[in-house]
Design a protein around this motif. Sequence first.
Motif, PDB file in Angstrom:
ATOM      1  N   THR A 207      79.767 -34.677  33.346  1.00 28.07           N
ATOM      2  CA  THR A 207      80.075 -34.611  35.161  1.00 28.07           C
ATOM      3  C   THR A 207      79.936 -35.336  35.561  1.00 28.07           C
ATOM      4  O   THR A 207      80.534 -35.632  36.921  1.00 28.07           O
ATOM      5  N   SER A 208      79.347 -36.571  34.713  1.00 28.76           N
ATOM      6  CA  SER A 208      79.270 -38.124  35.147  1.00 28.76           C
ATOM      7  C   SER A 208      80.838 -39.167  35.387  1.00 28.76           C
ATOM      8  O   SER A 208      81.425 -38.260  34.818  1.00 28.76           O
ATOM      9  N   ALA A 209      80.176 -39.395  36.353  1.00 28.02           N
ATOM     10  CA  ALA A 209      81.515 -40.844  35.594  1.00 28.02           C
ATOM     11  C   ALA A 209      82.032 -41.486  34.431  1.00 28.02           C
ATOM     12  O   ALA A 209      83.711 -41.337  33.752  1.00 28.02           O
ATOM     13  N   THR A 210      80.680 -41.474  33.912  1.00 31.23           N
ATOM     14  CA  THR A 210      80.864 -41.796  32.137  1.00 31.23           C
ATOM     15  C   THR A 210      80.064 -41.295  31.353  1.00 31.23           C
ATOM     16  O   THR A 210      78.657 -41.035  32.269  1.00 31.23           O
ATOM     17  N   ALA A 211      79.600 -41.194  30.142  1.00 33.10           N
ATOM     18  CA  ALA A 211      78.742 -40.711  29.612  1.00 33.10           C
ATOM     19  C   ALA A 211      77.218 -42.186  29.873  1.00 33.10           C
ATOM     20  O   ALA A 211      77.932 -43.238  29.638  1.00 33.10           O
ATOM     21  N   PHE A 212      76.267 -41.196  29.601  1.00 32.13           N
ATOM     22  CA  PHE A 212      75.019 -42.419  29.381  1.00 32.13           C
ATOM     23  C   PHE A 212      75.072 -43.043  28.440  1.00 32.13           C
ATOM     24  O   PHE A 212      75.239 -44.709  28.867  1.00 32.13           O
ATOM     25  N   VAL A 213      75.538 -42.532  27.543  1.00 32.36           N
ATOM     26  CA  VAL A 213      76.045 -43.652  25.994  1.00 32.36           C
ATOM     27  C   VAL A 213      76.392 -44.967  26.549  1.00 32.36           C
ATOM     28  O   VAL A 213      76.634 -46.072  25.875  1.00 32.36           O
ATOM     29  N   ASN A 214      78.110 -44.762  27.120  1.00 34.85           N
ATOM     30  CA  ASN A 214      78.246 -45.565  27.602  1.00 34.85           C
ATOM     31  C   ASN A 214      77.778 -47.209  28.294  1.00 34.85           C
ATOM     32  O   ASN A 214      78.391 -48.262  27.928  1.00 34.85           O
ATOM     33  N   ILE A 215      76.891 -46.503  29.232  1.00 37.08           N
ATOM     34  CA  ILE A 215      76.558 -47.481  30.189  1.00 37.08           C
ATOM     35  C   ILE A 215      75.333 -48.526  29.004  1.00 37.08           C
ATOM     36  O   ILE A 215      75.494 -49.491  29.050  1.00 37.08           O
ATOM     37  N   ARG A 216      75.042 -47.850  28.119  1.00 38.97           N
ATOM     38  CA  ARG A 216      74.198 -49.030  27.425  1.00 38.97           C
ATOM     39  C   ARG A 216      74.383 -49.596  26.391  1.00 38.97           C
ATOM     40  O   ARG A 216      74.190 -50.931  26.292  1.00 38.97           O
ATOM     41  N   ALA A 217      75.742 -49.078  25.851  1.00 38.57           N
ATOM     42  CA  ALA A 217      76.802 -49.703  24.807  1.00 38.57           C
ATOM     43  C   ALA A 217      77.148 -50.761  25.636  1.00 38.57           C
ATOM     44  O   ALA A 217      77.020 -52.241  25.140  1.00 38.57           O
ATOM     45  N   ALA A 218      77.312 -51.075  26.852  1.00 41.14           N
ATOM     46  CA  ALA A 218      77.803 -52.539  28.063  1.00 41.14           C
ATOM     47  C   ALA A 218      77.036 -52.723  27.985  1.00 41.14           C
ATOM     48  O   ALA A 218      77.119 -54.014  27.693  1.00 41.14           O
ATOM     49  N   ALA A 219      75.392 -52.288  27.963  1.00 38.19           N
ATOM     50  CA  ALA A 219      74.615 -53.344  28.175  1.00 38.19           C
ATOM     51  C   ALA A 219      74.086 -54.526  26.973  1.00 38.19           C
ATOM     52  O   ALA A 219      73.661 -55.216  27.032  1.00 38.19           O
ATOM     53  N   ALA A 220      74.609 -53.096  25.956  1.00 45.02           N
ATOM     54  CA  ALA A 220      74.243 -54.419  24.377  1.00 45.02           C
ATOM     55  C   ALA A 220      75.365 -55.768  24.087  1.00 45.02           C
ATOM     56  O   ALA A 220      74.626 -56.497  23.526  1.00 45.02           O
ATOM     57  N   ARG A 221      76.546 -54.775  24.955  1.00 47.85           N
ATOM     58  CA  ARG A 221      77.459 -56.091  24.599  1.00 47.85           C
ATOM     59  C   ARG A 221      77.580 -56.832  25.666  1.00 47.85           C
ATOM     60  O   ARG A 221      78.095 -57.920  25.146  1.00 47.85           O
ATOM     61  N   GLY A 222      76.609 -56.697  26.395  1.00 42.86           N
ATOM     62  CA  GLY A 222      76.698 -58.222  28.065  1.00 42.86           C
ATOM     63  C   GLY A 222      77.732 -57.835  28.234  1.00 42.86           C
ATOM     64  O   GLY A 222      78.236 -58.852  28.776  1.00 42.86           O
ATOM     65  N   GLU A 223      78.735 -56.715  28.743  1.00 50.55           N
ATOM     66  CA  GLU A 223      80.133 -57.236  29.691  1.00 50.55           C
ATOM     67  C   GLU A 223      79.791 -55.878  31.203  1.00 50.55           C
ATOM     68  O   GLU A 223      78.649 -54.770  30.903  1.00 50.55           O
ATOM     69  N   PRO A 224      80.723 -55.806  31.506  1.00 51.82           N
ATOM     70  CA  PRO A 224      80.369 -55.430  32.753  1.00 51.82           C
ATOM     71  C   PRO A 224      80.542 -53.836  32.998  1.00 51.82           C
ATOM     72  O   PRO A 224      81.473 -53.788  32.115  1.00 51.82           O
ATOM     73  N   ILE A 225      80.006 -53.010  33.636  1.00 49.69           N
ATOM     74  CA  ILE A 225      80.891 -51.610  33.665  1.00 49.69           C
ATOM     75  C   ILE A 225      81.899 -51.660  34.981  1.00 49.69           C
ATOM     76  O   ILE A 225      81.988 -52.618  35.912  1.00 49.69           O
ATOM     77  N   PRO A 226      83.044 -50.923  34.530  1.00 54.21           N
ATOM     78  CA  PRO A 226      83.737 -50.627  35.427  1.00 54.21           C
ATOM     79  C   PRO A 226      83.764 -49.572  37.080  1.00 54.21           C
ATOM     80  O   PRO A 226      82.406 -49.658  37.270  1.00 54.21           O
ATOM     81  N   GLU A 227      83.719 -50.051  37.849  1.00 51.80           N
ATOM     82  CA  GLU A 227      83.430 -49.465  39.222  1.00 51.80           C
ATOM     83  C   GLU A 227      83.424 -48.373  39.793  1.00 51.80           C
ATOM     84  O   GLU A 227      84.376 -48.058  38.922  1.00 51.80           O
ATOM     85  N   GLY A 228      82.497 -47.609  40.352  1.00 50.89           N
ATOM     86  CA  GLY A 228      82.557 -46.675  40.678  1.00 50.89           C
ATOM     87  C   GLY A 228      81.759 -45.443  39.776  1.00 50.89           C
ATOM     88  O   GLY A 228      81.793 -43.914  39.042  1.00 50.89           O
ATOM     89  N   TRP A 229      81.082 -46.503  38.641  1.00 53.78           N
ATOM     90  CA  TRP A 229      80.850 -45.971  37.435  1.00 53.78           C
ATOM     91  C   TRP A 229      79.170 -45.384  37.806  1.00 53.78           C
ATOM     92  O   TRP A 229      78.647 -43.888  37.124  1.00 53.78           O
ATOM     93  N   ALA A 230      77.662 -46.529  38.647  1.00 53.10           N
ATOM     94  CA  ALA A 230      76.687 -46.077  38.386  1.00 53.10           C
ATOM     95  C   ALA A 230      76.401 -47.068  39.445  1.00 53.10           C
ATOM     96  O   ALA A 230      77.144 -47.715  40.649  1.00 53.10           O
ATOM     97  N   LEU A 231      75.499 -47.142  40.378  1.00 57.72           N
ATOM     98  CA  LEU A 231      74.375 -47.629  41.291  1.00 57.72           C
ATOM     99  C   LEU A 231      73.196 -48.707  40.561  1.00 57.72           C
ATOM    100  O   LEU A 231      73.058 -47.860  39.840  1.00 57.72           O
TER     101      LEU A 231
END
Length: 335
Positions: free
Chosen positions: A181-205
Motif C-alpha cells: 500500500t506504499s508507493a513502492t516496496a521497501f526492498v526497492n528503496i534498499r536496492a536503489a540505495a545499494a546501486r547508488g541510483e535515485p528513486i522516482p519522485e513521490g516514493w518517499a520523504l
Amino acid sequence: MTDDVALTLAEAFDLARSALQRLGMSEQAARALSRATVDAEAAGRPAVGFAHLADYLKALAEGRIDGRAEPLVTAPVPAVMKCDAMGGVAQYGFEIAREELAAKARTFGLSVFAAHNSYTTGELGWYAGRLAEDGLVALAATNAPAMVAAAGGSGPVYGTNPLAFAAPLSDGRILLVDQATSATAFVNIRAAAARGEPIPEGWALDEGGRPTIDPLAALKGALLAFGGARGANIALMVEVLAAGLTGANWSLDAPDFLSGSASPGCGLFVLALAPQVLAENFAGRLTAQAERLSRHGVHVPGLARTEAKRQAESRGIVLPRQLFDSISSFRRNQP
C-alpha cells in the motif's frame, strides 16, 4: 554475468535450509522458510527471495527470530485458526495450518488464519498463492514496522502493509495480485540505495518530512502511501486486519526488523473461500475472463508466475555470486 551461480531448485532449497539450520533453526521451520524463499525466487521475485533470506539469517543470528520456536495453532471456532508464531517465522505456522485451513474452507465455505508474534512474512503472495493452488480464493494481509507516512503526515505510522489476492484458473495457473500500500516496496528503496541510483519522485520523504529522490535519505525518513489519502486508508484497513484482528503489534509498536534483538511481532491475516460454494465452474469462468481481458490488452497479474516456476523447475535459478557466498558462509558470529 559469468560469475553468477546457477542452481537447481533442489540445490537452492538445500542452500537455504542448510544456512538456516547452521544458525540453529529447527528443521521444520527451516524447510518452510526455504520453500517460500525458493518459490519467490523461481517466480521471478528475487527481492523477496534469497535477498530477503539474508535478512532472516541476520535476524536469526542476532536474536530477532527464535529459530527453535514451535507455533501454537488453535481453533477457537470451527472456521478460524489462530497462530502464535512464538517469535519464529510466519511461514512455519502457515505450513502447519494450511492443509486444515483448506479443508475447513471446503467444509464451511470459508476459513480464516490469523497469526501474530512473527518476524516479517516475506512474500505475501506466497500464502494466498498456496491456497489458490488448492483451488481456493484467498485474501491475505500483513503489517510490518512503521515505515510509511499517512497523508498529511511527515513520519512513519504504517508498515508497507501489502495485500495479496489469489484465485485459481482451470488450467493450473493462478491470478495473483500482491502489492504494497506504499508507493513502492521497501526492498526497492534498499536496492536503489545499494546501486547508488535515485528513486522516482513521490516514493518517499526524508527524515525532515521533505520529498526526496535520495534512497539513503528515504531509508532514514518514510515511504509514501500510493494514491495519497486513499492508499493510506487501505494501509489502515490492512493494519486493522493484520494487527488489530490478530493481536499482533501495531506497526507503530513493532521493533525494527533489521536491528536490535526483539521480534517485530508482525501479524498475518488470511481469508480462504471455497468458490464452488458460491459460483458453479468458477475456475472455468475466471479463465475465460482472464483470456478476454488479455485480448483487450490488460495485464492479468500472476499468470506469468506459473510459467516462470515451470521454467525454473527445468532451468533452475541464478544467484549473484556475492549473495550465494554470503548465504553459504553465514555464521552466528557474523556482525
